[in-house]
Design an enzyme around this catalytic site. Sequence first.
Site, PDB file in Angstrom:
ATOM      1  N   HIS A 173       0.836  -1.211   0.000  1.00  0.00           N
ATOM      2  CA  HIS A 173       0.000   0.000   0.000  1.00  0.00           C
ATOM      3  C   HIS A 173       0.871   1.262   0.000  1.00  0.00           C
ATOM      4  CE1 HIS A 173      -3.185  -2.818   1.212  1.00  0.00           C
ATOM      5  NE2 HIS A 173      -2.298  -3.254   2.092  1.00  0.00           N
ATOM      6  N   SER A 303      14.993  20.316 -15.025  1.00  0.00           N
ATOM      7  CA  SER A 303      13.911  21.293 -15.048  1.00  0.00           C
ATOM      8  C   SER A 303      14.468  22.615 -15.546  1.00  0.00           C
ATOM      9  CB  SER A 303      13.321  21.464 -13.646  1.00  0.00           C
ATOM     10  OG  SER A 303      12.476  22.598 -13.584  1.00  0.00           O
TER      11      SER A 303
END
Length: 500
Positions: A173, A303
């Site tokens: 999970h 970036s």
Amino acid sequence: MEAPLASAAGHSPSNDVYQSPLASRYASKEMAHLFSYSVSRCKIKMRSHTWRRLWLNLAIAEKELGLPISDEAIEEMKANLYLDDEQFALAAKEEKKRRHDVMAHVHTFGHMAPKAAGIIHLGATSCYVTDNADLIFLREGLRLLLEKLAVVISRLSAFAAQHRDLPTLGFTHFQPAQPTTVGKRATLWIQELLWDLRNMARAKEDIGFRGVKGTTGTQASFLALFDGDHDKVEALDKRVTELLGFKYAYPVTSQTYSRKIDIDVLAPLASFGATAHKIATDIRLLANLKEIEEPFEKDQIGSSAMAYKRNPMRSERVCSLSRHLMVLHQNALMTSSVQWFERTLDDSANRRVTLPEAFLTADIVLTTLQNITEGLVVYPKVIARRLSQELPFMATENVIMAIVKAGGDRQEAHEKIRVYSHQAGRVVKEEGGENDLFDRIRNDSYFAPILPQLDKLLDPTTFVGRAPEQVDGFLKEWVEPALAPWKDALAKSKAVELNV
């Protein structure tokens, strides 16, 4: 990265004409060449060459079975299997006049081989060349993909072996769970890739040949050619199938081979897309945790604004293209479902896009995965630090068992551990501090009898079970046999560099 290919309109790549990025930006030259289209607007010759091979082998088989076809006709056809620019210009002129791409190439081939002009395409329908050529391309495309997939499995297997016993925090999970190892986690990826290798190999071996079946699959035209001799018509079908290198021809067809074949071929490609997406997603998540990163070039920019960033661009590309690959299978399903009776032409435009794009996309994903797996960077100290933050909680059961063996009371020990665990959890969650559970245990005299054991109880290698041995057994018993048929491809393989 290879130079961009010519566009579908036959122009050199330029900014004023749309080019599919699958061919112009990403795909290998081998796969892009295989699915280069045959019509006269495109000056890439694979499909037209394959059509000529099909016409040649049909003529050879018809001659062997007694039709009046001269040796000179066969030799002229053999001498003109490859098209040059002049022939494509002639085909373009013929197609404009006849409005039929196959017949345009029949007449062009006849112009180059005049002694064969009268017997080219004898008894055949357009689907003799178009569909049989597609089956040839599907089979060859799977061969190219299988070789690349074997290389990816090999690279990832080397990574798994290298890190077979490096403990890392497991996640269920995406929450901290029992530790595993970096190598064991990689085997989960490899196992799915092995299934993809099996599924693609099955699909490739299962591909048959449409053969010579005539306009609606009844072979009526060939029965007329052979004066009603059914045996010769069957022999013709088998002989052409043999000449083109197929083990068998589909026993019955309509005008086309069943479009269900496309479903069977694209299904393992779509399934591979799911595998690739899962692997790349795991790597993207691990990159966020700073535990494992994909290759990052010295001068690469992550970036335009944030200079510090190391974005997982390759893995993001794999996810992006894998989604496209997965949905293409739906096209094949829908197309097959609407093939009325002996055929309908609404499959044509769809398949011209769907089939090449599926193979080009799978090819690109594999190339990118190879590049990623050849340069994965592991940060053991980051991995160890994260593991150390969670391991004390996981070790509490071992602490309780140890104090009981030393004469303590299980319930009393459990209560103390419960209280200390909650206190340590608050430090981590509310104060942003380190997990101090074992410091609290050390400072409690109740646990004095087991203090010498505490460091051993926190040893990460004692929490990974048989993970290292599972890696060893899996690589030896499953991966090595699966890769054995691809040893030549592995020997020829070279590291991949990408134009990021």
